[in-house]
Write an enzyme that holds these catalytic residues in place. Structure first.
Site, PDB file in Angstrom:
ATOM      1  N   ARG A  50      -0.469   9.895  -3.604  1.00 20.69           N
ATOM      2  CA  ARG A  50       0.241   9.113  -2.522  1.00 20.69           C
ATOM      3  C   ARG A  50       0.816   7.730  -3.110  1.00 20.69           C
ATOM      4  O   ARG A  50       1.915   7.348  -2.266  1.00 20.69           O
ATOM      5  CB  ARG A  50      -1.063   8.604  -1.438  1.00 20.69           C
ATOM      6  CG  ARG A  50      -2.346   8.009  -2.042  1.00 20.69           C
ATOM      7  CD  ARG A  50      -3.337   7.907  -1.284  1.00 20.69           C
ATOM      8  NE  ARG A  50      -4.702   7.337  -1.437  1.00 20.69           N
ATOM      9  CZ  ARG A  50      -5.618   7.677  -2.183  1.00 20.69           C
ATOM     10  NH1 ARG A  50      -5.358   8.970  -2.832  1.00 20.69           N
ATOM     11  NH2 ARG A  50      -6.554   7.001  -2.501  1.00 20.69           N
ATOM     12  N   ARG A 103       0.966  -1.108  -0.058  1.00 26.19           N
ATOM     13  CA  ARG A 103       0.145   0.147   0.135  1.00 26.19           C
ATOM     14  C   ARG A 103       0.948   1.259  -0.007  1.00 26.19           C
ATOM     15  O   ARG A 103       2.160   0.952   0.264  1.00 26.19           O
ATOM     16  CB  ARG A 103      -0.827   0.015   1.224  1.00 26.19           C
ATOM     17  CG  ARG A 103      -2.105  -0.940   1.312  1.00 26.19           C
ATOM     18  CD  ARG A 103      -2.730  -0.874   2.598  1.00 26.19           C
ATOM     19  NE  ARG A 103      -3.518   0.208   2.768  1.00 26.19           N
ATOM     20  CZ  ARG A 103      -4.317   0.558   3.793  1.00 26.19           C
ATOM     21  NH1 ARG A 103      -4.368  -0.071   4.864  1.00 26.19           N
ATOM     22  NH2 ARG A 103      -5.042   1.749   3.700  1.00 26.19           N
ATOM     23  N   HIS A 104       0.374   2.429  -0.445  1.00 20.81           N
ATOM     24  CA  HIS A 104       1.200   3.636  -0.357  1.00 20.81           C
ATOM     25  C   HIS A 104       1.340   3.856   1.100  1.00 20.81           C
ATOM     26  O   HIS A 104       0.494   3.449   2.060  1.00 20.81           O
ATOM     27  CB  HIS A 104       0.185   4.682  -1.018  1.00 20.81           C
ATOM     28  CG  HIS A 104      -1.162   4.862  -0.319  1.00 20.81           C
ATOM     29  ND1 HIS A 104      -1.331   5.339   0.671  1.00 20.81           N
ATOM     30  CD2 HIS A 104      -2.068   4.589  -0.844  1.00 20.81           C
ATOM     31  CE1 HIS A 104      -2.368   5.427   0.924  1.00 20.81           C
ATOM     32  NE2 HIS A 104      -3.284   4.813   0.067  1.00 20.81           N
ATOM     33  N   GLU A 138      -7.548   3.869  -6.596  1.00 20.01           N
ATOM     34  CA  GLU A 138      -8.300   3.415  -5.562  1.00 20.01           C
ATOM     35  C   GLU A 138      -9.842   3.166  -6.072  1.00 20.01           C
ATOM     36  O   GLU A 138     -10.330   3.781  -6.973  1.00 20.01           O
ATOM     37  CB  GLU A 138      -8.449   4.210  -4.391  1.00 20.01           C
ATOM     38  CG  GLU A 138      -8.953   3.685  -3.270  1.00 20.01           C
ATOM     39  CD  GLU A 138      -8.889   2.084  -2.717  1.00 20.01           C
ATOM     40  OE1 GLU A 138      -8.890   1.220  -3.612  1.00 20.01           O
ATOM     41  OE2 GLU A 138      -8.438   1.852  -1.520  1.00 20.01           O
ATOM     42  N   ASN A 142      -5.828   9.138   5.378  1.00 20.11           N
ATOM     43  CA  ASN A 142      -5.727   7.933   6.229  1.00 20.11           C
ATOM     44  C   ASN A 142      -5.827   8.432   7.644  1.00 20.11           C
ATOM     45  O   ASN A 142      -6.738   8.041   8.581  1.00 20.11           O
ATOM     46  CB  ASN A 142      -4.702   7.282   6.199  1.00 20.11           C
ATOM     47  CG  ASN A 142      -4.577   6.456   4.973  1.00 20.11           C
ATOM     48  OD1 ASN A 142      -3.570   5.849   4.223  1.00 20.11           O
ATOM     49  ND2 ASN A 142      -5.369   5.792   4.321  1.00 20.11           N
ATOM     50  N   HIS A 194      -3.309   0.954  -3.668  1.00 22.46           N
ATOM     51  CA  HIS A 194      -4.424   0.939  -2.556  1.00 22.46           C
ATOM     52  C   HIS A 194      -4.992  -0.012  -2.267  1.00 22.46           C
ATOM     53  O   HIS A 194      -4.982  -1.089  -2.642  1.00 22.46           O
ATOM     54  CB  HIS A 194      -5.428   2.041  -3.156  1.00 22.46           C
ATOM     55  CG  HIS A 194      -4.707   3.121  -4.008  1.00 22.46           C
ATOM     56  ND1 HIS A 194      -4.676   4.231  -3.171  1.00 22.46           N
ATOM     57  CD2 HIS A 194      -4.548   3.263  -5.295  1.00 22.46           C
ATOM     58  CE1 HIS A 194      -4.097   5.250  -4.273  1.00 22.46           C
ATOM     59  NE2 HIS A 194      -4.005   4.690  -5.442  1.00 22.46           N
TER      60      HIS A 194
HETATM   61  O1  F6P Z   1      -9.409   4.246   3.819  1.00 20.28           O
HETATM   62  C1  F6P Z   1      -8.548   3.990   2.870  1.00 20.28           C
HETATM   63  C2  F6P Z   1      -9.012   3.445   1.653  1.00 20.28           C
HETATM   64  O2  F6P Z   1      -8.188   2.931   0.517  1.00 20.28           O
HETATM   65  C3  F6P Z   1     -10.229   4.255   1.022  1.00 20.28           C
HETATM   66  O3  F6P Z   1      -9.553   5.205   0.196  1.00 20.28           O
HETATM   67  C4  F6P Z   1     -10.948   3.362   0.264  1.00 20.28           C
HETATM   68  O4  F6P Z   1     -12.220   3.780  -0.011  1.00 20.28           O
HETATM   69  C5  F6P Z   1     -11.046   2.341   1.558  1.00 20.28           C
HETATM   70  O5  F6P Z   1      -9.965   2.258   2.216  1.00 20.28           O
HETATM   71  C6  F6P Z   1     -11.341   0.794   0.898  1.00 20.28           C
HETATM   72  O6  F6P Z   1     -11.744  -0.049   2.068  1.00 20.28           O
HETATM   73  P1  F6P Z   1     -13.297  -0.416   2.199  1.00 20.28           P
HETATM   74  O7  F6P Z   1     -13.692  -1.050   0.833  1.00 20.28           O
HETATM   75  O8  F6P Z   1     -12.812  -1.628   3.433  1.00 20.28           O
HETATM   76  O9  F6P Z   1     -14.010   0.796   2.696  1.00 20.28           O
END
Ligand code: F6P
Length: 193
Positions: A60, A8-9, A80, A15, A145
């Site tokens: 990122r 991951r970044h 992402e 975050n 991501h």
């Molecule tokens: O919080 C970090 C992140 O990479 C968000 O940008 C993304 O929407 C999320 O995690 C994805 O995780 P989940 O599908 O569990 O919400």
């Protein structure tokens, strides 16, 4: 044998605030990871091995990879999961503004598509060209991501994609996957940051 490295970044400013999506810079802690990554890669890859680094087009991941002295490629398909109208919100804000959506996502996280955005199922489809390219490439390090890594990881580890949305992919950890004939060997190196 060839391997695939996943990371991951480094921690981003979003975050830190618990906000999803966006295109934030990495935090000071994320920057520490970026600076430590070349050493971690050296430890895991070994000296003198050729590697190509793939990132998304978001800041990122590019910032996290910038101290790695290898050829680099940016892929839009590694961006992402698009959270549409929820982009930039915290989970608490989503629950408050879109309570039905919030509950639906929890019920079926794999198929739930954000309003104006994507589902995990959509991501798996857009990752097909990436997976094809990975299958025919030599050693690749992917800096991307959480949601994207879950799908790539599930593919190589033979985990049903429906389970990928719930998998743990920690920050500041380098994952090495080595595909073998019947299974994939996995090693994790944490940066302790
Ligand atoms: O919080 C970090 C992140 O990479 C968000 O940008 C993304 O929407 C999320 O995690 C994805 O995780 P989940 O599908 O569990 O919400």
């Amino acid at each position: 044998p060839r391997s695939i490295w996943l990371s991951r970044h480094g921690e981003s400013m979003y975050n830190l605030d618990g906000k999803i999506g966006g295109d934030a810079d990495i935090s000071p802690r994320g920057e520490m990871y970026a600076r430590k990554l070349p050493e971690l890669v050296k430890q895991s890859v070994g000296d003198g091995r050729k590697l190509t680094v793939w990132t998304s087009t978001l800041k990122r991941t590019i910032q996290t990879a910038r101290f790695l002295e290898f050829e680099k490629l940016e892929w839009k398909a590694l961006d992402e999961l698009d959270s549409g109208v929820c982009d930039g919100l915290t989970y608490a804000e989503i629950e408050e503004r879109f309570p039905e959506d919030f509950a639906q996502r929890d019920d079926d996280k794999y198929n739930y598509r954000y309003l104006g955005g994507e589902s995990y199922r959509d991501v798996v489809i857009r990752l097909e060209p990436i997976i094809m390219e990975l299958e025919r490439s030599e050693n690749i390090l992917i800096v991307t991501h959480q949601a994207i890594l879950r799908c790539i990881y599930a593919y190589f580890m033979n985990v049903p994609q429906e389970r990928s949305p719930w998998m743990e992919v920690p920050l500041h950890t380098l994952i090495k996957l080595t595909p073998k004939a019947y299974s994939t060997h996995e090693e994790r190196l944490s940066a302790d940051i």
